[in-house]
Write a protein that holds these residues in place. Sequence first.
Motif, short mmCIF file in Angstrom:
data_model
loop_
_atom_site.label_atom_id
_atom_site.label_comp_id
_atom_site.label_asym_id
_atom_site.label_seq_id
_atom_site.Cartn_x
_atom_site.Cartn_y
_atom_site.Cartn_z
N SER A 80 56.08 23.11 54.50
CA SER A 80 55.53 22.03 55.32
C SER A 80 56.65 21.21 55.95
CB SER A 80 54.63 21.14 54.48
OG SER A 80 55.32 20.63 53.34
N TYR A 171 52.12 13.17 52.38
CA TYR A 171 51.96 13.96 51.15
C TYR A 171 51.30 13.14 50.05
CZ TYR A 171 55.36 17.20 53.19
OH TYR A 171 56.02 18.10 54.00
N PHE A 199 48.47 16.10 53.65
CA PHE A 199 48.92 17.28 52.91
C PHE A 199 48.76 17.04 51.41
CE2 PHE A 199 51.69 20.41 51.08
CZ PHE A 199 51.66 21.49 51.94
N THR A 245 50.80 24.45 58.39
CA THR A 245 51.27 23.09 58.70
C THR A 245 51.75 23.00 60.14
OG1 THR A 245 52.00 22.92 56.39
CG2 THR A 245 52.71 21.19 57.90
#
Length: 371
Positions: A80, A171, A199, A245
């Motif tokens: 990512s 994240y 994510f 991603t």
Amino acid sequence: MAADPETVSVLDEHGALQPTAAAEPYAERALGVPTETKLRFLEDMVTTRAFDVAAANLQRQGHLALWVPSYGQEAAQVGSGRAARPQDTLFPAYREHAVAMVRGLDPLAIIRLYRGATHGGWDPAANGNFRVYCLVIGSQTLHATGYAMGVQLDGLAGTGDPERDEAVLVYFGDGATAQGDTNEALVFAASYATPQVFFIQNNHWAISVPVERQSRVPLYRRASGFGIPGVRVDGNDVLAVHAVTGALLDDARAGRGPALIEALTYRIGAHTSSDDPTKYRSEEELQRWTLRDPILRLRRHLEHDGVGAEVLDEIDARAQDVAADVRRRALELTDPPLSLMFEHVYSEEHPRMREQQAWLERYESSFGGGA
């Protein structure tokens, strides 16, 4: 372990190319990665793990107050992080060590943070737009969404110029999906069509709470309830993570709104150095996931591609050099001056900060020492 047709994956556990049905929209991206880039991915992952092990040892030896390992989650982070463009802004939780290093952060900055030798972390603008770690579970999702709203309002996304358009990548873990902040962030992101990607690193355990107790449905399906796309990817397959991603960040930059990724991975180590995972998870489960090691998988794939052992050994050696250098510099760290806590509180010098610093200096001097 049989491949899940709902999960985007292109490499099987032995490193062979075995795309799942869900990988079809991303196959061209995933299968078109050149060997040189794959080697870069491998070195990122191997270096992160060497650093991770060195940091864990430093904590056990009393040099760090705490350590939060990323062992086993390297592919989710490297895939990512490498998919983001330089102009993108990334908001981490607190174990995104690979992402930090991919974005150019000196790993010693992470050591300094967990040693307590800094009051914040680092300057994001000087380190690849990688924001500081956030230990308040899920709150970084709101920070990221607010920032993404600003990107949109400033006209920095959807301009038609992919070299200039920006996106935000945030994240968080499976446990953070149960936090109110995360759900509020998803509401605002969907309502304002922000240029961002959420994510989730689903490592299956929110400390001692298993993911199946946190959610009765796969986490990626929750996205539809907010009106945004959701994709589940094999988080131990760096090629799949990079492809998914990259595609969703492209959509975000182009003004097509937010999306959510659930990366299935596993926390091989403890939640933190204060945790004992043997108290709540089985050895059988641990061994099953250890066999799906993301580094071993990519290494086998590269061997299938004809990469020689000497190249892979050189990567291992360089990673150990990085870890040794971090350890050496960590042992040389000294405590910061008290004045550091007054710096970078505001973007410009602030009279209130000057007043508080002067008071602290007078207080410290009353004991016969200086600040």
